[in-house]
Design a protein around this motif. Sequence first.
Motif, mmCIF file in Angstrom:
data_model
loop_
_atom_site.group_PDB
_atom_site.id
_atom_site.type_symbol
_atom_site.label_atom_id
_atom_site.label_comp_id
_atom_site.label_asym_id
_atom_site.label_seq_id
_atom_site.Cartn_x
_atom_site.Cartn_y
_atom_site.Cartn_z
ATOM 1 N N TRP A 68 0.841 -1.196 0.000
ATOM 2 C CA TRP A 68 0.000 0.000 0.000
ATOM 3 C C TRP A 68 0.875 1.245 0.000
ATOM 4 O O TRP A 68 2.042 1.225 0.437
ATOM 5 C CB TRP A 68 -0.920 0.036 1.208
ATOM 6 N N ALA A 69 0.292 2.343 -0.451
ATOM 7 C CA ALA A 69 1.007 3.623 -0.440
ATOM 8 C C ALA A 69 1.147 4.150 0.985
ATOM 9 O O ALA A 69 2.178 4.735 1.343
ATOM 10 C CB ALA A 69 0.274 4.640 -1.315
ATOM 11 N N MET A 87 4.510 1.594 -1.567
ATOM 12 C CA MET A 87 4.153 1.267 -2.937
ATOM 13 C C MET A 87 3.785 2.533 -3.715
ATOM 14 O O MET A 87 2.939 3.320 -3.276
ATOM 15 C CB MET A 87 2.955 0.302 -2.951
ATOM 16 N N ASP A 89 2.519 2.973 -7.373
ATOM 17 C CA ASP A 89 2.034 2.146 -8.474
ATOM 18 C C ASP A 89 1.388 3.029 -9.533
ATOM 19 O O ASP A 89 0.529 3.856 -9.206
ATOM 20 C CB ASP A 89 1.022 1.141 -7.897
ATOM 21 N N LEU A 92 -2.290 3.013 -9.292
ATOM 22 C CA LEU A 92 -2.787 3.752 -8.133
ATOM 23 C C LEU A 92 -2.890 5.234 -8.452
ATOM 24 O O LEU A 92 -3.883 5.897 -8.132
ATOM 25 C CB LEU A 92 -1.842 3.517 -6.956
ATOM 26 N N GLU A 273 -6.887 2.107 -5.806
ATOM 27 C CA GLU A 273 -6.600 0.757 -5.341
ATOM 28 C C GLU A 273 -5.261 0.312 -5.922
ATOM 29 O O GLU A 273 -4.947 0.607 -7.080
ATOM 30 C CB GLU A 273 -7.705 -0.197 -5.805
ATOM 31 N N THR A 274 -4.477 -0.372 -5.104
ATOM 32 C CA THR A 274 -3.242 -0.958 -5.616
ATOM 33 C C THR A 274 -3.613 -2.181 -6.439
ATOM 34 O O THR A 274 -4.239 -3.118 -5.932
ATOM 35 C CB THR A 274 -2.311 -1.380 -4.464
ATOM 36 N N ALA A 279 1.338 -3.173 -9.877
ATOM 37 C CA ALA A 279 2.174 -2.992 -8.692
ATOM 38 C C ALA A 279 3.212 -4.098 -8.531
ATOM 39 O O ALA A 279 4.271 -3.882 -7.931
ATOM 40 C CB ALA A 279 1.302 -2.924 -7.444
#
Length: 306
Positions: A68-69, A87, A89, A92, A273-274, A279
């Motif tokens: 996750w970010a 993350m 991505d 994202l 959303e990832t 990702a």
Amino acid sequence: MKVLFAAPARLWDAWAPALRAACPEMALCRDGDPAGFDALIYAPGYPEGGAALDFSPFTRARVVQSLWAGVERIVTNPTLTQPLCRMVDPGLAQGMAEYCTGWALRAHLGMDRYAQDGVWRNAVTPPLASARRVTVLGMGELGRAVAAALAGLGFRVTGWSHSGRAVPGIEVLAGPDLPQALARAEILVCLLPDTAETRDLLDAELLALLPAGATIINAGRGTLIDETALLAALDSGHIAHAVLDVFRQEPLPPDHPFWRHPGVTVTPHVSAETRPESAAAVAAENLRRAMRGEPLLYRVDRARGY
């Protein structure tokens, strides 16, 4: 390399094939001797049951790659001594840009004014985007993507970040200039992380700096806005509307006043959303970098919390 998938079991079926395809040299496992792992791929909710993961037995691990970010749920773990990477991505960033642009356009065009009730409401014509001022709080990867999308539509975009790092094509104000950034924000997009410096940042005093009738879009973290102050600003009419995608408690309890307030739109943390398909390549690159002893991508600054 041997990697532990330290994430909730429900994520395994979606993530394992994507990660293995992106990094075929990796042996991805769901359990095993902690001392035998070269890296961890982590998401909140592991281990099951609510206890914090103890990272100290992972003596060989060279990196902990978050899926996750946001890393606020792991960065303060005192047992975490390994390098931590958040993350970033492309999927994202695209999803966040689409979400924030869509809600900004809805506010800008006044789409909610056209009730389908037989009344011909043509007395108000919305201005062009070039006449509308938008401020984006938080100019990391996601903030830059959102600012670029809004500027591409013609909005007058101002960015704000603690550092004020330059972004091509966008005026970015630095820490002390937050009041100036807010004063410009007919539409305010909040994309700041959850840190000690940002919690309850938008209190009554700062919300009062927004232009009368402003719209707030919060897709950053639920802790950024003082909820009591926001409800008061909505009740007074100073804030016209708030689109909220993130909350201090998720899911948002059914009895929370945000659900009932006519000036609030609640969305269930769906702004971005990832996506495993995009990702996984980012995670694979960082695993390879860790094994080669090279600089890691998106390494978290523990002092700053992101």
